[in-house]
Design a protein around this motif. Structure first.
Motif, mmCIF file in Angstrom:
data_model
loop_
_atom_site.group_PDB
_atom_site.id
_atom_site.type_symbol
_atom_site.label_atom_id
_atom_site.label_comp_id
_atom_site.label_asym_id
_atom_site.label_seq_id
_atom_site.Cartn_x
_atom_site.Cartn_y
_atom_site.Cartn_z
ATOM 1 N N LYS A 64 0.835 -1.201 0.000
ATOM 2 C CA LYS A 64 0.000 0.000 0.000
ATOM 3 C C LYS A 64 0.871 1.254 0.000
ATOM 4 C CE LYS A 64 -2.447 -0.066 3.593
ATOM 5 N NZ LYS A 64 -3.353 -0.094 4.750
ATOM 6 N N HIS A 65 1.869 1.278 0.856
ATOM 7 C CA HIS A 65 2.748 2.443 0.965
ATOM 8 C C HIS A 65 3.640 2.606 -0.269
ATOM 9 C CE1 HIS A 65 1.823 3.648 5.077
ATOM 10 N NE2 HIS A 65 1.693 2.353 5.334
ATOM 11 N N PHE A 66 4.211 1.509 -0.743
ATOM 12 C CA PHE A 66 5.114 1.614 -1.877
ATOM 13 C C PHE A 66 4.357 1.910 -3.172
ATOM 14 C CE2 PHE A 66 7.946 -0.207 1.228
ATOM 15 C CZ PHE A 66 9.117 0.491 0.981
ATOM 16 N N ASP A 67 3.100 1.462 -3.287
ATOM 17 C CA ASP A 67 2.284 1.840 -4.446
ATOM 18 C C ASP A 67 2.058 3.346 -4.467
ATOM 19 O OD1 ASP A 67 2.019 -0.630 -5.661
ATOM 20 O OD2 ASP A 67 -0.013 -1.011 -4.914
ATOM 21 N N ALA A 68 1.800 3.921 -3.295
ATOM 22 C CA ALA A 68 1.596 5.367 -3.216
ATOM 23 C C ALA A 68 2.868 6.103 -3.616
ATOM 24 C CB ALA A 68 1.168 5.762 -1.801
ATOM 25 N N THR A 69 3.999 5.614 -3.181
ATOM 26 C CA THR A 69 5.289 6.212 -3.538
ATOM 27 C C THR A 69 5.512 6.128 -5.040
ATOM 28 O OG1 THR A 69 6.223 5.668 -1.393
ATOM 29 C CG2 THR A 69 7.781 6.054 -3.171
ATOM 30 N N ARG A 70 5.229 4.968 -5.604
ATOM 31 C CA ARG A 70 5.413 4.801 -7.051
ATOM 32 C C ARG A 70 4.487 5.705 -7.852
ATOM 33 N NH1 ARG A 70 6.478 -1.188 -5.926
ATOM 34 N NH2 ARG A 70 8.712 -1.297 -6.267
ATOM 35 N N ALA A 71 3.300 5.975 -7.325
ATOM 36 C CA ALA A 71 2.373 6.884 -8.006
ATOM 37 C C ALA A 71 2.953 8.296 -8.061
ATOM 38 C CB ALA A 71 1.017 6.877 -7.303
ATOM 39 N N VAL A 72 3.589 8.717 -6.983
ATOM 40 C CA VAL A 72 4.235 10.041 -6.951
ATOM 41 C C VAL A 72 5.374 10.087 -7.970
ATOM 42 C CG1 VAL A 72 5.632 11.603 -5.536
ATOM 43 C CG2 VAL A 72 3.583 10.540 -4.573
ATOM 44 N N ILE A 73 6.180 9.036 -7.997
ATOM 45 C CA ILE A 73 7.297 8.981 -8.945
ATOM 46 C C ILE A 73 6.787 8.999 -10.381
ATOM 47 C CG2 ILE A 73 9.168 7.507 -9.815
ATOM 48 C CD1 ILE A 73 9.554 6.651 -6.824
ATOM 49 N N ALA A 74 5.730 8.245 -10.658
ATOM 50 C CA ALA A 74 5.162 8.215 -12.012
ATOM 51 C C ALA A 74 4.663 9.596 -12.423
ATOM 52 C CB ALA A 74 4.046 7.181 -12.096
ATOM 53 N N ALA A 75 4.044 10.314 -11.498
ATOM 54 C CA ALA A 75 3.562 11.666 -11.802
ATOM 55 C C ALA A 75 4.730 12.602 -12.111
ATOM 56 C CB ALA A 75 2.741 12.207 -10.632
ATOM 57 N N LEU A 76 5.817 12.474 -11.350
ATOM 58 C CA LEU A 76 7.003 13.290 -11.618
ATOM 59 C C LEU A 76 7.597 12.964 -12.984
ATOM 60 C CD1 LEU A 76 8.776 13.189 -8.147
ATOM 61 C CD2 LEU A 76 7.800 15.203 -9.264
ATOM 62 N N GLU A 77 7.662 11.681 -13.303
ATOM 63 C CA GLU A 77 8.206 11.278 -14.601
ATOM 64 C C GLU A 77 7.346 11.799 -15.746
ATOM 65 O OE1 GLU A 77 8.709 7.044 -14.205
ATOM 66 O OE2 GLU A 77 10.773 7.305 -13.500
ATOM 67 N N ARG A 78 6.023 11.767 -15.577
ATOM 68 C CA ARG A 78 5.135 12.318 -16.626
ATOM 69 C C ARG A 78 5.369 13.813 -16.789
ATOM 70 N NH1 ARG A 78 1.555 8.850 -14.140
ATOM 71 N NH2 ARG A 78 0.560 10.535 -12.974
ATOM 72 N N ARG A 79 5.553 14.496 -15.675
ATOM 73 C CA ARG A 79 5.799 15.942 -15.729
ATOM 74 C C ARG A 79 7.106 16.247 -16.464
ATOM 75 N NH1 ARG A 79 7.415 19.339 -10.615
ATOM 76 N NH2 ARG A 79 8.350 21.066 -11.718
ATOM 77 N N TRP A 80 8.171 15.493 -16.107
ATOM 78 C CA TRP A 80 9.462 15.718 -16.765
ATOM 79 C C TRP A 80 9.385 15.389 -18.250
ATOM 80 C CZ3 TRP A 80 12.433 12.727 -12.454
ATOM 81 C CH2 TRP A 80 12.527 13.540 -11.326
ATOM 82 N N ALA A 81 8.694 14.339 -18.592
ATOM 83 C CA ALA A 81 8.545 13.974 -20.002
ATOM 84 C C ALA A 81 7.789 15.066 -20.745
ATOM 85 C CB ALA A 81 7.821 12.629 -20.135
ATOM 86 N N SER A 82 6.807 15.641 -20.089
ATOM 87 C CA SER A 82 6.030 16.714 -20.707
ATOM 88 C C SER A 82 6.886 17.972 -20.887
ATOM 89 C CB SER A 82 4.814 17.027 -19.837
ATOM 90 O OG SER A 82 4.136 18.148 -20.323
ATOM 91 N N GLU A 83 7.663 18.309 -19.866
ATOM 92 C CA GLU A 83 8.487 19.514 -19.931
ATOM 93 C C GLU A 83 9.666 19.371 -20.888
ATOM 94 O OE1 GLU A 83 9.578 21.034 -16.088
ATOM 95 O OE2 GLU A 83 7.505 20.968 -15.388
ATOM 96 N N LEU A 84 10.288 18.210 -20.898
ATOM 97 C CA LEU A 84 11.466 17.994 -21.741
ATOM 98 C C LEU A 84 11.119 17.491 -23.146
ATOM 99 C CD1 LEU A 84 13.778 16.163 -19.179
ATOM 100 C CD2 LEU A 84 13.958 18.534 -19.950
ATOM 101 N N GLY A 85 9.959 16.914 -23.265
ATOM 102 C CA GLY A 85 9.602 16.223 -24.500
ATOM 103 C C GLY A 85 9.998 14.759 -24.343
ATOM 104 N N ARG A 86 9.224 13.898 -24.934
ATOM 105 C CA ARG A 86 9.452 12.451 -24.752
ATOM 106 C C ARG A 86 10.856 12.020 -25.176
ATOM 107 N NH1 ARG A 86 5.870 10.382 -21.800
ATOM 108 N NH2 ARG A 86 3.701 10.831 -22.165
ATOM 109 N N ARG A 87 11.317 12.548 -26.281
ATOM 110 C CA ARG A 87 12.636 12.152 -26.792
ATOM 111 C C ARG A 87 13.764 12.566 -25.839
ATOM 112 N NH1 ARG A 87 14.527 13.396 -32.908
ATOM 113 N NH2 ARG A 87 16.031 11.722 -33.030
ATOM 114 N N ASN A 88 13.719 13.809 -25.377
ATOM 115 C CA ASN A 88 14.751 14.284 -24.444
ATOM 116 C C ASN A 88 14.668 13.557 -23.108
ATOM 117 O OD1 ASN A 88 15.873 16.109 -26.236
ATOM 118 N ND2 ASN A 88 14.558 17.791 -25.558
#
Length: 118
Positions: free
Chosen positions: A77-101
């Motif tokens: 339960k706890h590690f799933d919540a942590t992974r959700a935060v990480i996934a959101a950060l990764e989506r944000r970075w991909a959006s800001e940098l562009g998928r290729r970068n």
């Protein structure tokens, strides 16, 4: 994220297991291969995580001699919540940098992580 780590007493060394542990469980031999550690080192880390209530061992239905390492329900339960935060950060970075970068950034970081072994 650090609250979860503190709650369970997880240290950075335990990431060798946790970073490679599938949600439904993983054999110790696979964890050793993925982390590039010995089976003995993985066994020691799994012992520590088991004592902390993070993982359990269960028989592998495909091979009675092998064990599957999996999260305890509480830890999952706890590690799933942590992974959700990480996934959101990764989506944000991909959006800001562009998928290729972003893909290039990840590839570079993964190379750096493997560098001492290569």
């Amino acid at each position: 994220m650090s609250d979860t780590r503190e709650q369970f007493g997880v240290r950075p060394v335990h990431d060798a297991v946790l970073a490679h542990l599938d949600r439904d469980g993983t054999r110790a031999s696979v964890l050793a291969e993925r982390s590039r550690l010995t089976r003995q080192a993985i066994t020691q880390l799994v012992d520590e995580l088991e004592q902390r209530g993070v993982v359990t061992r269960r028989p592998d239905p495909a091979d009675g001699r092998a064990k599957i390492i999996q999260y305890t329900p509480e830890a999952l339960k706890h590690f799933d919540a942590t992974r959700a935060v990480i996934a959101a950060l990764e989506r944000r970075w991909a959006s800001e940098l562009g998928r290729r970068n972003y893909a290039a950034l990840r590839a570079g970081l993964e190379r750096i992580q493997r560098a001492p072994e290569e």
